[in-house]
Design a protein around this motif. Structure first.
Motif, PDB file in Angstrom:
ATOM      1  N   ALA A 158     -39.035 -39.506  55.546  1.00 58.39           N
ATOM      2  CA  ALA A 158     -38.481 -39.463  56.899  1.00 58.39           C
ATOM      3  C   ALA A 158     -37.185 -40.247  57.020  1.00 58.39           C
ATOM      4  N   HIS A 159     -37.100 -41.391  56.372  1.00 54.33           N
ATOM      5  CA  HIS A 159     -35.859 -42.178  56.499  1.00 54.33           C
ATOM      6  C   HIS A 159     -34.677 -41.449  55.864  1.00 54.33           C
ATOM      7  N   GLU A 160     -34.934 -40.616  54.841  1.00 59.47           N
ATOM      8  CA  GLU A 160     -33.862 -39.820  54.243  1.00 59.47           C
ATOM      9  C   GLU A 160     -33.451 -38.689  55.180  1.00 59.47           C
ATOM     10  N   VAL A 161     -34.422 -38.096  55.855  1.00 57.46           N
ATOM     11  CA  VAL A 161     -34.112 -37.059  56.840  1.00 57.46           C
ATOM     12  C   VAL A 161     -33.215 -37.637  57.934  1.00 57.46           C
ATOM     13  N   ARG A 162     -33.588 -38.795  58.442  1.00 56.41           N
ATOM     14  CA  ARG A 162     -32.813 -39.391  59.540  1.00 56.41           C
ATOM     15  C   ARG A 162     -31.395 -39.757  59.100  1.00 56.41           C
ATOM     16  N   GLU A 163     -31.269 -40.304  57.913  1.00 60.17           N
ATOM     17  CA  GLU A 163     -29.925 -40.641  57.423  1.00 60.17           C
ATOM     18  C   GLU A 163     -29.054 -39.389  57.312  1.00 60.17           C
ATOM     19  N   THR A 164     -29.618 -38.324  56.776  1.00 54.52           N
ATOM     20  CA  THR A 164     -28.865 -37.080  56.609  1.00 54.52           C
ATOM     21  C   THR A 164     -28.462 -36.492  57.954  1.00 54.52           C
ATOM     22  N   LEU A 165     -29.408 -36.392  58.869  1.00 56.12           N
ATOM     23  CA  LEU A 165     -29.139 -35.712  60.134  1.00 56.12           C
ATOM     24  C   LEU A 165     -28.332 -36.560  61.105  1.00 56.12           C
ATOM     25  N   GLN A 166     -28.376 -37.869  60.941  1.00 56.55           N
ATOM     26  CA  GLN A 166     -27.603 -38.735  61.842  1.00 56.55           C
ATOM     27  C   GLN A 166     -26.166 -38.939  61.382  1.00 56.55           C
ATOM     28  N   THR A 167     -25.871 -38.613  60.109  1.00 52.84           N
ATOM     29  CA  THR A 167     -24.521 -38.904  59.595  1.00 52.84           C
ATOM     30  C   THR A 167     -23.788 -37.684  59.044  1.00 52.84           C
ATOM     31  N   THR A 168     -24.460 -36.536  58.942  1.00 53.66           N
ATOM     32  CA  THR A 168     -23.815 -35.343  58.376  1.00 53.66           C
ATOM     33  C   THR A 168     -24.013 -34.148  59.302  1.00 53.66           C
ATOM     34  N   PHE A 177     -43.364 -31.850  51.642  1.00 57.39           N
ATOM     35  CA  PHE A 177     -44.292 -31.877  52.760  1.00 57.39           C
ATOM     36  C   PHE A 177     -45.560 -31.147  52.356  1.00 57.39           C
ATOM     37  N   ASN A 178     -46.665 -31.831  52.417  1.00 59.25           N
ATOM     38  CA  ASN A 178     -47.967 -31.206  52.223  1.00 59.25           C
ATOM     39  C   ASN A 178     -49.025 -32.093  52.854  1.00 59.25           C
ATOM     40  N   ILE A 179     -50.273 -31.711  52.782  1.00 59.94           N
ATOM     41  CA  ILE A 179     -51.335 -32.459  53.448  1.00 59.94           C
ATOM     42  C   ILE A 179     -51.366 -33.914  52.998  1.00 59.94           C
ATOM     43  N   LEU A 180     -51.085 -34.164  51.714  1.00 67.93           N
ATOM     44  CA  LEU A 180     -51.143 -35.522  51.183  1.00 67.93           C
ATOM     45  C   LEU A 180     -49.808 -36.257  51.294  1.00 67.93           C
ATOM     46  N   HIS A 181     -48.738 -35.542  51.618  1.00 64.48           N
ATOM     47  CA  HIS A 181     -47.403 -36.140  51.775  1.00 64.48           C
ATOM     48  C   HIS A 181     -46.821 -35.672  53.106  1.00 64.48           C
ATOM     49  N   GLN A 182     -47.101 -36.404  54.168  1.00 62.49           N
ATOM     50  CA  GLN A 182     -46.696 -35.988  55.509  1.00 62.49           C
ATOM     51  C   GLN A 182     -45.580 -36.862  56.100  1.00 62.49           C
ATOM     52  N   ASP A 183     -45.033 -37.751  55.327  1.00 55.98           N
ATOM     53  CA  ASP A 183     -44.069 -38.703  55.884  1.00 55.98           C
ATOM     54  C   ASP A 183     -42.917 -38.018  56.606  1.00 55.98           C
ATOM     55  N   VAL A 184     -42.424 -36.901  56.087  1.00 53.71           N
ATOM     56  CA  VAL A 184     -41.243 -36.266  56.682  1.00 53.71           C
ATOM     57  C   VAL A 184     -41.483 -35.788  58.106  1.00 53.71           C
ATOM     58  N   ARG A 185     -42.732 -35.484  58.451  1.00 54.73           N
ATOM     59  CA  ARG A 185     -42.978 -34.990  59.820  1.00 54.73           C
ATOM     60  C   ARG A 185     -42.668 -36.060  60.863  1.00 54.73           C
ATOM     61  N   LEU A 186     -42.574 -37.330  60.432  1.00 54.09           N
ATOM     62  CA  LEU A 186     -42.244 -38.398  61.370  1.00 54.09           C
ATOM     63  C   LEU A 186     -40.790 -38.315  61.837  1.00 54.09           C
ATOM     64  N   ARG A 303     -54.867 -42.384  58.117  1.00 53.96           N
ATOM     65  CA  ARG A 303     -55.849 -43.312  57.539  1.00 53.96           C
ATOM     66  C   ARG A 303     -55.590 -43.514  56.049  1.00 53.96           C
ATOM     67  N   LEU A 304     -55.306 -42.421  55.348  1.00 54.16           N
ATOM     68  CA  LEU A 304     -55.100 -42.479  53.899  1.00 54.16           C
ATOM     69  C   LEU A 304     -53.933 -43.389  53.529  1.00 54.16           C
ATOM     70  N   THR A 305     -52.885 -43.350  54.321  1.00 49.64           N
ATOM     71  CA  THR A 305     -51.652 -44.088  53.989  1.00 49.64           C
ATOM     72  C   THR A 305     -51.411 -45.287  54.888  1.00 49.64           C
ATOM     73  N   GLN A 310     -48.406 -47.073  53.135  1.00 49.40           N
ATOM     74  CA  GLN A 310     -48.805 -47.070  51.724  1.00 49.40           C
ATOM     75  C   GLN A 310     -48.893 -45.620  51.241  1.00 49.40           C
ATOM     76  N   LEU A 311     -47.745 -45.034  50.969  1.00 48.74           N
ATOM     77  CA  LEU A 311     -47.667 -43.624  50.600  1.00 48.74           C
ATOM     78  C   LEU A 311     -48.206 -43.389  49.210  1.00 48.74           C
TER      79      LEU A 311
END
Length: 314
Positions: A158-168, A177-186, A303-305, A310-311
């Motif tokens: 998510a922090h990479e998404v925000r950097e990209t979209l806020q500056t470019t 993005f998948n069930i076990l890796h959902q950070d980007v949805r934030l 809960r998992l992370t 804790q990704l």
């Protein structure tokens, strides 16, 4: 035929399930793949209505791009090709403007086309994602020249998404993005605000969400990055997710349906190395989980992370 979705503000229409071509022509992993099989899989995908093909120069040491270029001859106006730059075919990273131009021209040659629909910075360091980096003026110039239609970045968090979209002015993102890796949805609030097209990579968590691995699975090659403890932890996650499986829906189909339940997601691009896998992946098109099921999976990941603190390692 596969349902289509709009790829954000690009207005390109792409099939909900695309063709992840990482394994295309890969001769030293997963048992190898002949050129004939690679061509056959691309043609089968086209026949089923797939129009989105994702590749990169470092996939199969440039063979993925070459094989796609061969298989898509005569179909260029019917498909959307995504490729990338920054990861060199023989290893190493180079995100300089000079390498960008060389990589772009080499990709165009291998793909046998005079333009690439979507060109992405391939999992770059944070500094490259900032709009002050030299690749962004180069991307705009290539767009003005008609060599690429749209551009953006392939990122994981998510922090990479925000950097990209806020500056470019990126128009497309490819997100892990998948069930076990959902950070980007934030960061989906910003995705919606800027109407950025989203393609989701690693949708089956490198095979775990296909349901074919367990705590006794052994891995070689790129997947030997998981130590025994991580294999056991992921296997426990798969056990936790068995409630998704039904008589007519496999875990992999439900995992893709989870991603397609987000309006922010334009397409998923699972890897394909067999006709059976292709058929299973494409059968997920047109489906999505209920809001209650999606909420349950979001809460599971929280809960998992520990709410993303804790990704799981990729």
């Amino acid at each position: 035929m596969l349902p289509m979705r709009r790829l954000g503000k690009t207005e390109l229409q792409v099939s909900e399930v695309g063709f992840g071509a990482w394994q295309l022509g890969n001769g030293d992993q997963w048992g190898g793949m002949t050129d004939a099989l690679a061509h056959k899989l691309v043609h089968e995908a086209l026949d089923l209505g797939c129009n989105l093909f994702d590749t990169a120069p470092n996939y199969a040491l440039t063979h993925s791009e070459r094989l796609l270029g061969e298989a898509l001859q005569g179909k260029r106006d019917k498909v959307v090709i995504v490729s990338k730059f920054g990861h060199q075919a023989g290893g190493g990273l180079d995100f300089s403007a000079d390498w960008f131009w060389r990589s772009l021209h080499d990709s165009l040659s291998r793909l046998k086309t005079d333009y690439i629909d979507v060109f992405l910075a391939h999992s770059p360091p944070m500094a490259v994602l900032n709009g002050q980096h030299e690749i962004w003026p180069a991307l705009r110039e290539a767009q003005q020249q008609g060599k690429i239609r749209y551009y953006g970045a392939s990122v994981d968090y998510a922090h990479e998404v925000r950097e990209t979209l806020q500056t470019t002015d990126a128009q497309v993102l490819e997100l892990m993005f998948n069930i076990l890796h959902q950070d980007v949805r934030l960061a989906f609030d910003l995705v919606r605000q800027q109407d950025v097209g989203v393609i989701t990579k690693v949708p089956l968590d490198s095979g775990w969400l296909s349901g074919k691995y367990n705590a006794q699975s052994q891995f070689a090659g790129v997947r030997d990055r998981w130590d025994d403890a991580e294999v056991r932890r992921r296997a426990a996650c798969i056990d936790d997710l068995q409630w998704l499986v039904s008589a007519d829906r496999s875990l992999s189909q439900q995992a893709l349906a989870y991603l397609l339940s987000y309006v922010e997601v334009s397409a998923v691009i699972p890897g394909i190395r067999s006709s059976a896998q292709l058929q299973t992946n494409f059968s997920s098109a047109g489906s999505s989980l209920s809001s209650a099921q999606r909420s349950t999976l979001e809460q599971y990941w929280n809960r998992l992370t520990h709410s993303g603190s804790q990704l799981l390692p990729w």
